[in-house]
Design a protein around this motif. Structure first.
Motif, short mmCIF file in Angstrom:
data_model
loop_
_atom_site.label_atom_id
_atom_site.label_comp_id
_atom_site.label_asym_id
_atom_site.label_seq_id
_atom_site.Cartn_x
_atom_site.Cartn_y
_atom_site.Cartn_z
N SER A 148 0.82 -1.21 0.00
CA SER A 148 0.00 0.00 0.00
C SER A 148 0.85 1.26 0.00
N ASN A 149 2.16 1.13 0.19
CA ASN A 149 3.04 2.31 0.20
C ASN A 149 3.09 2.97 -1.17
N ILE A 150 3.23 4.29 -1.13
CA ILE A 150 3.23 5.09 -2.36
C ILE A 150 4.60 5.02 -3.05
N ILE A 151 4.57 4.93 -4.37
CA ILE A 151 5.81 4.88 -5.15
C ILE A 151 6.22 6.30 -5.54
N GLY A 152 7.47 6.65 -5.27
CA GLY A 152 7.99 7.93 -5.71
C GLY A 152 8.55 7.85 -7.12
N TRP A 153 9.47 6.92 -7.32
CA TRP A 153 10.09 6.75 -8.64
C TRP A 153 10.65 5.33 -8.73
N VAL A 154 11.05 4.93 -9.94
CA VAL A 154 11.60 3.60 -10.18
C VAL A 154 13.06 3.73 -10.61
N ILE B 220 9.81 -0.26 -17.13
CA ILE B 220 10.24 0.91 -16.36
C ILE B 220 9.62 2.18 -16.93
N LYS B 221 9.58 2.29 -18.25
CA LYS B 221 8.99 3.47 -18.88
C LYS B 221 7.51 3.59 -18.51
N ASP B 222 6.80 2.47 -18.54
CA ASP B 222 5.37 2.46 -18.23
C ASP B 222 5.14 2.89 -16.77
N ILE B 223 5.86 2.29 -15.84
CA ILE B 223 5.69 2.61 -14.42
C ILE B 223 6.08 4.06 -14.15
N SER B 224 7.16 4.53 -14.79
CA SER B 224 7.61 5.90 -14.58
C SER B 224 6.57 6.91 -15.05
#
Length: 381
Positions: free
Chosen positions: A27-33, A118-122
């Motif tokens: 549930s933690n928020i993603i900042g960047w990959v 990575i591009k998609d998630i970013s």
């Protein structure tokens, strides 16, 4: 904001993502990959960053465990391992360790194109940040002019229950460098320390404080989260003092400007009296004093009430002002005042008579006493 759970729901099947450990941390928020193949890179990651590795630099169990340990220490949200070439099977010891730490460990098979992943998630992370910034602008404009919030109600309804209750929490950092990069780093850390907030919420910076807006959330749960966050911050942010001010739980979107002002008053109380957390409902007289924005009014009131004593103390190096403070505190008890000041009762009696003379008052009227007590409250604020 976008979490690992959101990513798993949106593209988990597409990229054959499997969470093999630490599901409670998803549930933690993603900042960047970030791609991590060298353990020295980990020191540059921020809180809430998501790491991905092909396993080139972590092919043995010890190296992989060291990588996971360092990522957890950096408050990263998880590790994705591209299995099939350098790492085929994740050791049970590492899975158990990640489960114990609630640290998400996710695999994607080698045939998945990592560059596309990575591009998609970013892009999704960046879009989430842009959405948050847009909503934050609505709130900031509403803090300055409450009529603006009604203009944005339809847009905000997509993200919040605008007819339910809202609460504003302000977080202040003592001695935090005021550069944008340091503010963003601090927000990432605090957001991570709060963990999973079980309601609709938003973090953003406004007027040198970090703002947390929560929607349809029990006040005691919010206070509990703040207390846990403070404990975590003290443990992990050595030397950085944090103060928190909570506003009131008020209904509907239009209450936010009032709520923000109350949170500001609570934050001032926390900073003034060096309390980690202050709630508006608990600060008594200071609800009024810290809500007055024109400080000159308060300063002038204090001087008008107590200036004769201030001038006398300065001229004679005496303690009339302090004696009067305890006179009010102990309801005129000469014995208690003498004990507090380690002074003979006769000396205290003399000072009280002098105070009455300088103030031209017998100090036997409730209205008079309240006036002077308020002046001391102002001085402390």
């Amino acid at each position: 904001m976008i979490s690992l759970n959101d990513i798993m729901l949106q593209v988990g099947d597409q990229y054959k993502m499997t969470c093999i450990a630490g599901k409670e941390g998803c549930s933690n928020i993603i900042g960047w990959v970030h791609i991590v193949e060298d353990p020295t890179i980990i020191q540059f990651l921020w809180s809430n960053d998501l790491a991905l590795t092909l396993g080139l630099g972590f092919q043995d169990e010890k190296a992989l465990l060291d990588c996971v340990t360092k990522l957890i220490k950096r408050n990263c949200v998880g590790l994705i391992i591209n299995t099939g070439k350098y790492i085929n099977k994740i050791p049970t010891s590492i899975i158990d360790y990640c489960d114990a730490k609630n640290f998400p460990l996710i695999t994607i098979p080698w045939e998945v194109n990592v560059n596309i992943f990575i591009k998609d998630i970013s892009i999704r992370c960046q879009q989430a940040v842009m959405d948050d910034q847009k909503i934050a602008q609505y709130f900031m404009k509403g803090f300055r002019d409450e009529t603006k919030l009604e203009q944005y109600r339809d847009e905000l309804m997509l993200h919040f229950d605008t007819q339910s209750d809202f609460q504003v929490t302000l977080i202040s950092f003592q001695h935090l460098p005021q550069s944008d990069i340091e503010k963003q780093r601090a927000m990432a850390r605090i957001r991570y320390f709060f963990g999973d907030i079980q309601c609709k919420y938003l973090f953003f910076w406004y007027e040198d404080s970090l703002v947390l807006i929560t929607n349809s959330f029990l006040e005691n749960q919010l206070i509990s989260l703040c207390e846990k966050m403070i404990l975590t911050a003290k443990r992990k942010l050595d030397g950085l003092q944090i103060y928190i001010g909570l506003g009131s739980k008020l209904n509907d979107l239009h209450s936010l400007p009032k709520n923000y002002k109350r949170a500001k008053a609570s934050l001032r109380y926390a900073q003034t009296f060096h309390q980690d957390i202050a709630c508006f409902k608990d600060i008594g007289m200071y609800q009024i004093l810290f809500s007055i924005e024109d400080q000159d009014i308060l300063d002038q009131y204090y001087q008008d009430c107590l200036n004769p004593l201030i001038e006398y103390d300065e001229k004679h190096n005496s303690q009339l002002l302090l004696t009067f403070k305890f006179f009010l505190k102990f309801n005129g008890s000469i014995q208690l005042i003498a004990q507090e000041l380690y002074t003979h009762r006769n000396t205290v009696n003399y000072r009280i008579q002098k105070i009455k003379s300088l103030l031209h008052s017998e100090l036997d009227c409730a209205d008079e006493l309240f006036k002077y007590a308020l002046a001391f409250y102002i001085n402390e604020s």
